[in-house]
Design a protein around this motif. Structure first.
Motif, PDB file in Angstrom:
ATOM      1  N   LEU A 208      56.541 -30.512  66.256  1.00  0.00           N
ATOM      2  CA  LEU A 208      55.316 -31.336  66.832  1.00  0.00           C
ATOM      3  C   LEU A 208      55.367 -32.579  65.997  1.00  0.00           C
ATOM      4  O   LEU A 208      55.010 -32.968  64.954  1.00  0.00           O
TER       5      LEU A 208
ATOM      6  N   VAL B 217      57.240 -33.131  71.356  1.00  0.00           N
ATOM      7  CA  VAL B 217      57.853 -32.117  70.537  1.00  0.00           C
ATOM      8  C   VAL B 217      59.311 -32.424  70.656  1.00  0.00           C
ATOM      9  O   VAL B 217      60.010 -32.700  71.559  1.00  0.00           O
TER      10      VAL B 217
ATOM     11  N   GLN C  55      62.788 -26.191  73.558  1.00  0.00           N
ATOM     12  CA  GLN C  55      62.448 -25.827  72.207  1.00  0.00           C
ATOM     13  C   GLN C  55      61.639 -24.376  72.087  1.00  0.00           C
ATOM     14  O   GLN C  55      61.001 -24.092  73.142  1.00  0.00           O
TER      15      GLN C  55
ATOM     16  N   THR D  41      58.839 -22.831  71.571  1.00  0.00           N
ATOM     17  CA  THR D  41      57.520 -23.526  71.068  1.00  0.00           C
ATOM     18  C   THR D  41      56.436 -22.584  72.007  1.00  0.00           C
ATOM     19  O   THR D  41      56.788 -22.515  73.161  1.00  0.00           O
ATOM     20  N   TRP D  42      55.278 -22.443  71.601  1.00  0.00           N
ATOM     21  CA  TRP D  42      54.369 -21.787  72.689  1.00  0.00           C
ATOM     22  C   TRP D  42      52.948 -22.861  72.539  1.00  0.00           C
ATOM     23  O   TRP D  42      52.657 -23.121  71.425  1.00  0.00           O
TER      24      TRP D  42
ATOM     25  N   ILE E  74      58.186 -20.186  61.875  1.00  0.00           N
ATOM     26  CA  ILE E  74      57.292 -20.901  62.955  1.00  0.00           C
ATOM     27  C   ILE E  74      55.924 -21.249  62.242  1.00  0.00           C
ATOM     28  O   ILE E  74      55.377 -20.366  61.505  1.00  0.00           O
TER      29      ILE E  74
ATOM     30  N   SER F 189      51.736 -22.634  62.826  1.00  0.00           N
ATOM     31  CA  SER F 189      50.888 -22.820  63.814  1.00  0.00           C
ATOM     32  C   SER F 189      49.706 -24.005  63.568  1.00  0.00           C
ATOM     33  O   SER F 189      49.431 -24.555  62.599  1.00  0.00           O
TER      34      SER F 189
ATOM     35  N   ILE G 155      49.299 -24.581  69.040  1.00  0.00           N
ATOM     36  CA  ILE G 155      50.656 -24.774  69.199  1.00  0.00           C
ATOM     37  C   ILE G 155      51.402 -24.141  68.052  1.00  0.00           C
ATOM     38  O   ILE G 155      51.400 -24.577  66.986  1.00  0.00           O
ATOM     39  N   ASP G 156      52.589 -23.531  68.622  1.00  0.00           N
ATOM     40  CA  ASP G 156      53.279 -22.651  67.800  1.00  0.00           C
ATOM     41  C   ASP G 156      54.622 -23.252  67.713  1.00  0.00           C
ATOM     42  O   ASP G 156      55.251 -23.264  68.719  1.00  0.00           O
ATOM     43  N   VAL G 157      55.245 -24.077  66.538  1.00  0.00           N
ATOM     44  CA  VAL G 157      56.590 -24.685  66.574  1.00  0.00           C
ATOM     45  C   VAL G 157      57.373 -24.277  65.598  1.00  0.00           C
ATOM     46  O   VAL G 157      56.932 -23.843  64.337  1.00  0.00           O
TER      47      VAL G 157
END
Length: 237
Positions: A41, A120, A162, A164-165, A186, A188, A231-233
């Protein structure tokens, strides 16, 4: 568990008259070496745009760009011929890849607009530019997390280049939500759009944020009615 807190009143800020922008991470004239990114992020801007005003045509490359309109509407144009209006409850994704030129203007001449602009890092460079947009039913995130971006487009979610969620939630006071990592590596990042919550022994109020890494489970307690973006990255080295 490791955590980082970003308070609403400790963000970068730029007032251009037609644009008021809060920068969570270093951006434009705001620079803080401790706030370059949270994993993949890279940019999280909270933008307020006056009616009839906006960002003229400008280029991007090798970045995944997400726009989430909170109030009002934004008009998008790009050099591929795409012309769209992004409204409240819409999510827009744009893969800049090898390069794209676009503009974003408030679609109203009189009403202000507020939207989140999020960048991102992609997992692959120099891909073919891509654009997508979708409207998500706000009723589907009442007292639950509504996934709007995921790696595999689960349940109609959009995708980025990516792992990501992005999830939106709208919760009543008194609710509790357990968060767990999507997968190894990951982190959060939770941004509180409105309300008050308690998470990891921290009280967050409107526009505060918390980043969590190296955790197995954490409970979000909703103190006052709350809307937030999770946001999970991937956490980059």
């Amino acid at each position: 568990m490791e955590k980082i807190i970003h308070r609403a009143d400790n963000r970068g800020y730029a007032n251009h008259g037609w644009l008021k922008s809060h920068h969570t991470f270093s951006f434009a004239n705001y620079y803080d070496p401790a706030r370059i990114h949270f994993g993949a992020l890279r940019v999280f801007n909270d933008d307020y745009v006056k009616g009839g005003m906006g960002f003229g045509a400008h280029p991007h490359d090798n970045m995944e760009i997400v726009s989430i309109v909170l109030d009002g509407s934004m008009e998008h144009r790009d050099n591929t011929g795409r012309h769209e209006v992004i409204r409240k409850n819409d999510v827009q994704v744009m893969s800049a890849g090898t390069g794209i030129v676009h503009s974003e203007f408030n679609a109203s001449k009189t009403e202000d607009a507020n939207f989140l602009q999020i960048w991102v890092f992609p997992k692959e460079r120099n891909i073919t530019p891509r654009y997508d947009q979708r409207t998500f039913d706000p009723a589907a995130r009442e007292n639950t997390l509504q996934v709007v971006i995921s790696p595999d487009a689960t349940d109609g979610a959009l995708t980025l280049h990516q792992d990501t969620w992005f999830s939106l939630g709208d919760f009543e006071a008194g609710r509790k939500i357990d968060l767990t990592p999507k997968q190894s590596g990951i982190g959060s990042y939770l941004f509180l759009i409105d309300g008050e919550i308690k998470v990891a022994d921290e009280v967050l109020t409107t526009r505060d944020a918390i980043g969590l890494t190296d955790y197995e489970k954490v409970t979000v307690e909703v103190v006052k009615p709350a809307k937030f973006l999770l946001i999970d990255v991937p956490m980059l080295n």
